[in-house]
Scaffold this motif. Structure first.
Motif, short mmCIF file in Angstrom:
data_model
loop_
_atom_site.label_atom_id
_atom_site.label_comp_id
_atom_site.label_asym_id
_atom_site.label_seq_id
_atom_site.Cartn_x
_atom_site.Cartn_y
_atom_site.Cartn_z
N SER A 216 58.40 31.04 141.81
CA SER A 216 57.68 30.13 140.92
C SER A 216 57.16 30.81 139.65
O SER A 216 56.66 30.13 138.74
CB SER A 216 56.48 29.52 141.67
N LEU A 217 57.28 32.14 139.56
CA LEU A 217 56.70 32.86 138.42
C LEU A 217 57.53 32.64 137.16
O LEU A 217 58.74 32.89 137.13
CB LEU A 217 56.63 34.36 138.73
N VAL A 218 56.85 32.19 136.10
CA VAL A 218 57.48 31.98 134.80
C VAL A 218 56.58 32.65 133.76
O VAL A 218 55.39 32.34 133.69
CB VAL A 218 57.64 30.48 134.46
N SER A 220 55.94 32.34 130.66
CA SER A 220 55.23 31.51 129.67
C SER A 220 54.06 30.74 130.28
O SER A 220 53.25 30.17 129.56
CB SER A 220 56.21 30.53 129.03
N ARG A 221 53.97 30.70 131.59
CA ARG A 221 52.89 29.95 132.24
C ARG A 221 51.76 30.89 132.65
O ARG A 221 51.89 32.11 132.62
CB ARG A 221 53.42 29.23 133.48
N ASP A 222 50.63 30.27 133.04
CA ASP A 222 49.54 31.06 133.60
C ASP A 222 50.01 31.65 134.92
O ASP A 222 50.52 30.95 135.80
CB ASP A 222 48.31 30.17 133.85
N LEU A 223 49.82 32.96 135.07
CA LEU A 223 50.31 33.66 136.25
C LEU A 223 49.16 33.87 137.23
O LEU A 223 48.29 34.71 137.03
CB LEU A 223 50.93 35.01 135.85
N ALA A 249 52.94 39.62 132.89
CA ALA A 249 54.01 39.22 131.97
C ALA A 249 54.40 40.40 131.08
O ALA A 249 53.55 41.16 130.61
CB ALA A 249 53.56 38.05 131.11
N ASP A 252 59.95 38.84 128.06
CA ASP A 252 60.46 37.59 128.60
C ASP A 252 60.63 37.62 130.11
O ASP A 252 61.35 36.81 130.69
CB ASP A 252 61.80 37.24 127.94
#
Length: 660
Positions: A216-218, A220-223, A249, A252
């Protein structure tokens, strides 16, 4: 084509990869390139190269770890290994010790081509492990590089000596770095651990949670981190571990830092504490009966004697048959009442065992053979006691064995087998194996097992409670005191008894009696301090340690105050001195993350009270202050985490002698 030699070039610099590849390809080699050690391991898994050229400093798995894996893996250790070092001048000694066949210092392209050809010549000639570094003659040391290498070594030393495990993962959850503590927790050699997906090391339930979270880790999102906390730790190789996944992060992509903390000692202490609390609660119930029995037994017996005498006289003088029948039934009830009062006196503190040397094996055998004589119960005795004779009240232990036998016969409906094992055991070892609070001395263990229906888990903890019984209550059935008497009697002999059972698999009673004089038990200490609770001050910056220590000292009826730093401990100590309610004992942590540590705090406390009793505690058993604690004024030094047995010894030695 199958005979074409195959080379793998590993370097995060595309320029270096092109230089090395062009030389190899001109010499007829098939070449594969990789940007880091993790990618290289994937290529190695699909096809084993004849020769590997690898840089040292790379992201993810570096060249040093890659070299270690190659030399530590039997099927890979014969690969010809060439180190390409950009820090050869600044780190030549370390580079030469990596187990490479050839080491080449990075320099001008033409010079590197010459040295690569030399390496290929050595490969073809079978010359290996020379240890010298090619291409050093035209290089000069760089101060910045040297400083960065020193910084890296410092980081490596810190990671290697941390008690917490530290793991770095790539965006797929593959392990690219693990320190010594983490490797120990996973129970896998570092060479095999690196490049594995971390969730494969976890139990099935947690494995799915971690796998889903990583997916689920992306960037650009809150990690959000993933935490398995103290209340829900992960089991790794039999150890209970807090695990904290922290995503970071980077451009990219995402990398993950995992922190692992082994809390097994804390959990074991809590488990032992829960057992002790249950035992103490049971003792308190019996002690309440003891107080009652001590107060009323004598007067009750006098009253019963008068009543019984009048009933008997009434029967003698009465001529009516109906009245005589009623008086006869009253007489039976009186006899049962007398027996019940006699059972009560067993709990009384005034009723002390009348001990003498008794052969345990003979007592057990004679009692059980007599009790089972008129039944269809088979008796099997495995005697390994070597005819041990210990001081017992034979009448009381006979009653214990009778009660156990009666319960077993009732449970098996008069048919089955009772197995009894008698042997000598070491109390300290047995306590470690069973988790029971046994005295630390040589013990006779009597194991009494039936093959009845067993006891349901929900009532197992209540079998020793006063008036608890699964039998029908009344004048002809159980009073619910049989096993309570067993517990009280064994306690009076400074022993221990506990029950193990599963539905359908019978019931086993484990009874321990000390051969030598047992040390003062926790309940005895508890009773001695009812008049005045000793006051104990505990300073530790670890909240879990403070809570555990508080529970353990409270178990021995101590009034415990807690502090997280030396400053807080000093304020509490001075306040107590001012209120003339000083602490009987103070425990100070040697080192705290913030604020005053144990040594400095003790100096301030001694200024307020030179006679203060202070114990130093630390997780470092080899610390100079711990080893020489007396020179600093401490009465003792303890290494964390310490057990409840240690707390008992502390209470006996430093508190009991002045409060008893």
């Amino acid at each position: 084509m199958d005979n074409q030699p195959y080379a793998l070039v590993v370097d995060n610099s595309p320029v270096i990869r092109r230089i090395v590849s062009s030389v190899l390809e001109k010499e007829g080699w098939l070449v594969q390139t990789a940007e880091n050690g993790l990618e290289a391991l994937d290529f190695i898994a699909s096809r084993r190269p004849d020769i590997i050229f690898t840089d040292l400093i790379m992201p993810k798995i570096d060249g040093e770890k890659l070299s270690y894996i190659i030399r530590s893996t039997p099927e890979l250790k014969h690969i010809f290994l060439v180190i390409l070092s950009g820090v050869a001048m600044e780190d030549d000694d370390h580079t030469a010790k990596l187990g490479a066949d050839v080491c080449i210092a990075k320099g001008p392209a033409a010079t590197m081509r010459d040295h690569i050809l030399v390496a290929l010549g050595k490969f073809e000639s079978g010359i290996r492990n020379e240890g010298n570094i090619e291409g050093m003659e035209n290089l000069y040391p760089r101060e910045v590089t040297r400083e960065l290498l020193v910084s890296k070594r410092h980081r490596d030393v810190i990671l290697a000596n941390m008690t917490e495990g530290v793991v770095e993962l790539n965006h797929e959850g593959r392990i690219v770095m693990a320190n010594g503590a983490a490797i120990k927790l996973f129970g896998i050699d570092e060479a095999k651990l690196l490049s594995h997906r971390v969730y494969t090391m976890f139990p099935p339930e947690e494995q799915q949670i971690v796998k889903k979270w990583i997916a689920s880790l992306v960037p650009s999102r809150d990690l959000a981190p993933l935490v398995f906390d103290y209340d829900k730790p992960v089991e790794l190789q039999g150890q209970l571990v807090i695990v904290n996944f922290v995503p970071v992060a980077e451009d990219d992509t995402v990398f993950i830092i995992v922190i692992l903390k082994d809390i097994t000692p804390h959990k074991l202490l809590e488990k032992k504490q829960r057992k002790l609390e249950k035992e103490l609660h049971r003792i308190q119930k019996i002690d309440a009966m003891s107080v009652m029995a001590s107060g009323i037994a004598h007067d009750f017996n006098n009253l019963l004697t008068v009543i019984n005498g009048n009933v008997e006289m009434s029967r003698f003088l009465n001529k009516e048959k109906q009245v005589d029948g009623l008086l006869k039934e009253a007489g039976k009830a009186l006899q049962l009442t007398v027996q019940l009062i006699r059972k009560f006196t067993t709990f009384s503190d005034n009723y002390l065992p009348q001990t003498k040397k008794v052969n345990v094996s003979e007592l057990v055998t004679e009692t059980l053979e007599h009790e089972l004589a008129d039944t269809h119960i088979f008796l099997e005795i495995d005697d390994k006691s070597r005819d041990a004779s210990i001081k017992l009240d034979a009448a009381l232990i006979h009653q214990v064995l009778t009660n156990l036998t009666s319960n077993a016969v009732d449970a098996m409906n008069g048919q089955g087998t009772i197995q009894v094992a008698i042997e000598l055991v070491d109390g300290e070892i047995e306590a470690g194996q069973t988790g029971q609070p046994l005295p630390s001395c040589e013990l006779v263990r009597i194991t009494f097992k039936d093959n009845g229906p067993g006891i349901a888990p929900e009532i197992l903890d209540h079998v020793f409670d006063p008036y608890f019984s699964t039998k029908q209550k009344g004048s002809q059935k159980g009073m619910g005191l049989g096993l309570t008497i067993v517990h009280s009697t064994v306690k009076k002999h400074r022993g221990m008894v506990w029950v193990e059972s599963q539905p359908g698999l019978g019931c086993t009673v484990h009874m321990y009696l000390p051969i030598t004089e047992a040390p003062v038990t926790s309940e005895a200490i508890f009773a001695e301090h009812l008049a005045r609770q000793p006051r104990v001050l505990v300073m530790d910056d670890d909240e879990m340690m403070r809570i555990i220590n508080q529970k353990m000292f409270q178990h021995y009826n101590c009034n415990v105050s807690l502090a997280s730093s030396g400053e807080e401990a000093l304020l509490l100590f001075r306040k107590a001195e001012k209120e003339e309610a000083g602490f009987d004992l103070t425990l100070l942590d040697l080192r705290v993350n913030e604020g005053m540590g144990g040594v400095e705090a003790s100096e301030k406390i001694f200024e307020s009270n030179p006679d203060a009793k202070i114990i130093l505690i630390s997780g470092d058993a080899g610390n100079e202050v711990i080893l020489n604690y007396k020179e600093y004024g401490f009465v003792a030094a303890l290494t964390k985490p310490f057990s409840i047995d240690t707390v008992e010894s502390v209470v006996q030695h430093f508190l009991r002698q002045e409060n008893s």
